[in-house]
Scaffold this motif. Structure first.
Motif, PDB file in Angstrom:
ATOM      1  N   ASP A 147       0.828  -1.211   0.000  1.00 55.49           N
ATOM      2  CA  ASP A 147       0.000   0.000   0.000  1.00 55.49           C
ATOM      3  C   ASP A 147       0.863   1.263   0.000  1.00 55.49           C
ATOM      4  O   ASP A 147       0.586   2.213  -0.725  1.00 55.49           O
ATOM      5  CB  ASP A 147      -0.941   0.034   1.210  1.00 55.49           C
ATOM      6  CG  ASP A 147      -2.079  -0.963   1.089  1.00 55.49           C
ATOM      7  OD1 ASP A 147      -2.387  -1.369  -0.052  1.00 55.49           O
ATOM      8  OD2 ASP A 147      -2.642  -1.328   2.128  1.00 55.49           O
ATOM      9  N   VAL A 148       1.902   1.261   0.831  1.00 56.79           N
ATOM     10  CA  VAL A 148       2.806   2.413   0.875  1.00 56.79           C
ATOM     11  C   VAL A 148       3.527   2.538  -0.453  1.00 56.79           C
ATOM     12  O   VAL A 148       3.649   3.634  -1.017  1.00 56.79           O
ATOM     13  CB  VAL A 148       3.810   2.296   2.042  1.00 56.79           C
ATOM     14  CG1 VAL A 148       4.844   3.407   1.993  1.00 56.79           C
ATOM     15  CG2 VAL A 148       3.079   2.296   3.380  1.00 56.79           C
ATOM     16  N   ARG A 149       3.993   1.427  -0.975  1.00 52.18           N
ATOM     17  CA  ARG A 149       4.704   1.430  -2.255  1.00 52.18           C
ATOM     18  C   ARG A 149       3.823   2.006  -3.369  1.00 52.18           C
ATOM     19  O   ARG A 149       4.255   2.857  -4.141  1.00 52.18           O
ATOM     20  CB  ARG A 149       5.147   0.001  -2.583  1.00 52.18           C
ATOM     21  CG  ARG A 149       6.134  -0.104  -3.672  1.00 52.18           C
ATOM     22  CD  ARG A 149       6.788  -1.479  -3.786  1.00 52.18           C
ATOM     23  NE  ARG A 149       5.935  -2.625  -3.540  1.00 52.18           N
ATOM     24  CZ  ARG A 149       5.984  -3.393  -2.443  1.00 52.18           C
ATOM     25  NH1 ARG A 149       6.844  -3.131  -1.478  1.00 52.18           N
ATOM     26  NH2 ARG A 149       5.185  -4.438  -2.316  1.00 52.18           N
ATOM     27  N   ARG A 150       2.564   1.558  -3.441  1.00 46.70           N
ATOM     28  CA  ARG A 150       1.648   2.067  -4.471  1.00 46.70           C
ATOM     29  C   ARG A 150       1.394   3.559  -4.294  1.00 46.70           C
ATOM     30  O   ARG A 150       1.350   4.308  -5.267  1.00 46.70           O
ATOM     31  CB  ARG A 150       0.331   1.290  -4.438  1.00 46.70           C
ATOM     32  CG  ARG A 150       0.411  -0.059  -5.136  1.00 46.70           C
ATOM     33  CD  ARG A 150      -0.950  -0.694  -5.322  1.00 46.70           C
ATOM     34  NE  ARG A 150      -1.549  -1.135  -4.070  1.00 46.70           N
ATOM     35  CZ  ARG A 150      -1.323  -2.328  -3.512  1.00 46.70           C
ATOM     36  NH1 ARG A 150      -0.520  -3.188  -4.083  1.00 46.70           N
ATOM     37  NH2 ARG A 150      -1.907  -2.641  -2.379  1.00 46.70           N
ATOM     38  N   ALA A 151       1.235   4.002  -3.054  1.00 45.12           N
ATOM     39  CA  ALA A 151       0.986   5.434  -2.796  1.00 45.12           C
ATOM     40  C   ALA A 151       2.183   6.281  -3.233  1.00 45.12           C
ATOM     41  O   ALA A 151       2.007   7.364  -3.795  1.00 45.12           O
ATOM     42  CB  ALA A 151       0.682   5.666  -1.319  1.00 45.12           C
ATOM     43  N   LEU A 152       3.382   5.773  -2.996  1.00 46.15           N
ATOM     44  CA  LEU A 152       4.579   6.544  -3.330  1.00 46.15           C
ATOM     45  C   LEU A 152       4.888   6.532  -4.830  1.00 46.15           C
ATOM     46  O   LEU A 152       5.749   7.278  -5.285  1.00 46.15           O
ATOM     47  CB  LEU A 152       5.782   6.026  -2.541  1.00 46.15           C
ATOM     48  CG  LEU A 152       5.712   6.263  -1.032  1.00 46.15           C
ATOM     49  CD1 LEU A 152       6.940   5.680  -0.357  1.00 46.15           C
ATOM     50  CD2 LEU A 152       5.547   7.735  -0.710  1.00 46.15           C
ATOM     51  N   MET A 153       4.172   5.728  -5.580  1.00 45.34           N
ATOM     52  CA  MET A 153       4.373   5.670  -7.028  1.00 45.34           C
ATOM     53  C   MET A 153       3.350   6.528  -7.778  1.00 45.34           C
ATOM     54  O   MET A 153       3.208   6.399  -8.987  1.00 45.34           O
ATOM     55  CB  MET A 153       4.296   4.210  -7.512  1.00 45.34           C
ATOM     56  CG  MET A 153       5.369   3.311  -6.912  1.00 45.34           C
ATOM     57  SD  MET A 153       7.045   3.864  -7.259  1.00 45.34           S
ATOM     58  CE  MET A 153       7.164   3.466  -8.975  1.00 45.34           C
ATOM     59  N   THR A 154       2.650   7.401  -7.079  1.00 44.92           N
ATOM     60  CA  THR A 154       1.633   8.245  -7.705  1.00 44.92           C
ATOM     61  C   THR A 154       2.182   9.641  -7.980  1.00 44.92           C
ATOM     62  O   THR A 154       3.208  10.041  -7.423  1.00 44.92           O
ATOM     63  CB  THR A 154       0.390   8.365  -6.806  1.00 44.92           C
ATOM     64  OG1 THR A 154       0.773   9.044  -5.595  1.00 44.92           O
ATOM     65  CG2 THR A 154      -0.199   6.995  -6.475  1.00 44.92           C
ATOM     66  N   ARG A 155       1.452  10.372  -8.811  1.00 45.30           N
ATOM     67  CA  ARG A 155       1.829  11.762  -9.069  1.00 45.30           C
ATOM     68  C   ARG A 155       1.690  12.609  -7.812  1.00 45.30           C
ATOM     69  O   ARG A 155       2.446  13.560  -7.609  1.00 45.30           O
ATOM     70  CB  ARG A 155       0.968  12.337 -10.190  1.00 45.30           C
ATOM     71  CG  ARG A 155       1.330  11.795 -11.529  1.00 45.30           C
ATOM     72  CD  ARG A 155       0.535  12.476 -12.617  1.00 45.30           C
ATOM     73  NE  ARG A 155       0.893  11.902 -13.895  1.00 45.30           N
ATOM     74  CZ  ARG A 155       0.147  11.967 -14.950  1.00 45.30           C
ATOM     75  NH1 ARG A 155      -1.026  12.583 -14.901  1.00 45.30           N
ATOM     76  NH2 ARG A 155       0.541  11.429 -16.073  1.00 45.30           N
ATOM     77  N   ALA A 156       0.733  12.262  -6.985  1.00 48.24           N
ATOM     78  CA  ALA A 156       0.549  13.016  -5.742  1.00 48.24           C
ATOM     79  C   ALA A 156       1.793  12.922  -4.860  1.00 48.24           C
ATOM     80  O   ALA A 156       2.144  13.879  -4.163  1.00 48.24           O
ATOM     81  CB  ALA A 156      -0.687  12.514  -4.995  1.00 48.24           C
ATOM     82  N   ALA A 157       2.480  11.788  -4.886  1.00 49.49           N
ATOM     83  CA  ALA A 157       3.714  11.649  -4.105  1.00 49.49           C
ATOM     84  C   ALA A 157       4.783  12.612  -4.618  1.00 49.49           C
ATOM     85  O   ALA A 157       5.589  13.125  -3.838  1.00 49.49           O
ATOM     86  CB  ALA A 157       4.216  10.209  -4.158  1.00 49.49           C
ATOM     87  N   LEU A 158       4.784  12.879  -5.920  1.00 48.00           N
ATOM     88  CA  LEU A 158       5.714  13.864  -6.464  1.00 48.00           C
ATOM     89  C   LEU A 158       5.392  15.261  -5.946  1.00 48.00           C
ATOM     90  O   LEU A 158       6.298  16.072  -5.739  1.00 48.00           O
ATOM     91  CB  LEU A 158       5.682  13.846  -7.989  1.00 48.00           C
ATOM     92  CG  LEU A 158       6.259  12.580  -8.640  1.00 48.00           C
ATOM     93  CD1 LEU A 158       6.072  12.638 -10.154  1.00 48.00           C
ATOM     94  CD2 LEU A 158       7.719  12.399  -8.282  1.00 48.00           C
TER      95      LEU A 158
END
Length: 135
Positions: free
Chosen positions: A74-85
């Motif tokens: 879940d953390v990995r998927r969240a950090l792979m989003t544009r929002a994480a950028l």
């Protein structure tokens, strides 16, 4: 008030500010992972950026976040989003003036931290740095 007392108060206030920012970053990160919301991504980046201004030890939060990404899909998927950028950009935007000042002043903050930690000679010398860390 003596200089030693004033220094102790300053150190405790800095530690409290760092603790508050760590808690804010942890909460915003949790909410971001749960919601993938741009708002929580921005809050996460802001808390990390301000936390880094309070204490460079906040950089350990990034290490913890990387470890969490290894552990949790879940953390990995969240950090792979544009929002994480957006979170990364927000943190860097907040930290940029400090980084620019340090770049223009011979990394004075790192030198000061090294002298406080008795790392004299450790900057630029990996062997001395390792010895200082193991001492």
């Amino acid at each position: 008030v003596s200089a030693a007392s004033a220094d102790l108060v300053r150190q405790r206030l800095e530690r409290a500010a760092a603790d508050i920012q760590s808690a804010a970053a942890l909460f915003a990160t949790w909410r971001f992972v749960e919601t993938r919301s741009w708002r929580w991504a921005t809050a996460m980046g802001a808390a990390i950026g301000v936390g880094l201004l309070a204490k460079y030890a906040m950089s350990y939060f990034g290490i913890g976040l990387a470890l969490a990404a290894l552990w949790s899909p879940d953390v990995r998927r969240a950090l792979m989003t544009r929002a994480a950028l957006v979170a990364l950009a927000t943190a860097l935007a907040i930290l940029a003036p400090n980084l620019l000042w340090n770049a223009g002043n011979n990394v004075a903050t790192i030198e000061h931290t090294a002298s406080n930690a008795a790392w004299s000679g450790a900057i630029g010398d990996p062997g001395a740095a390792l010895a200082a860390l193991l001492a």
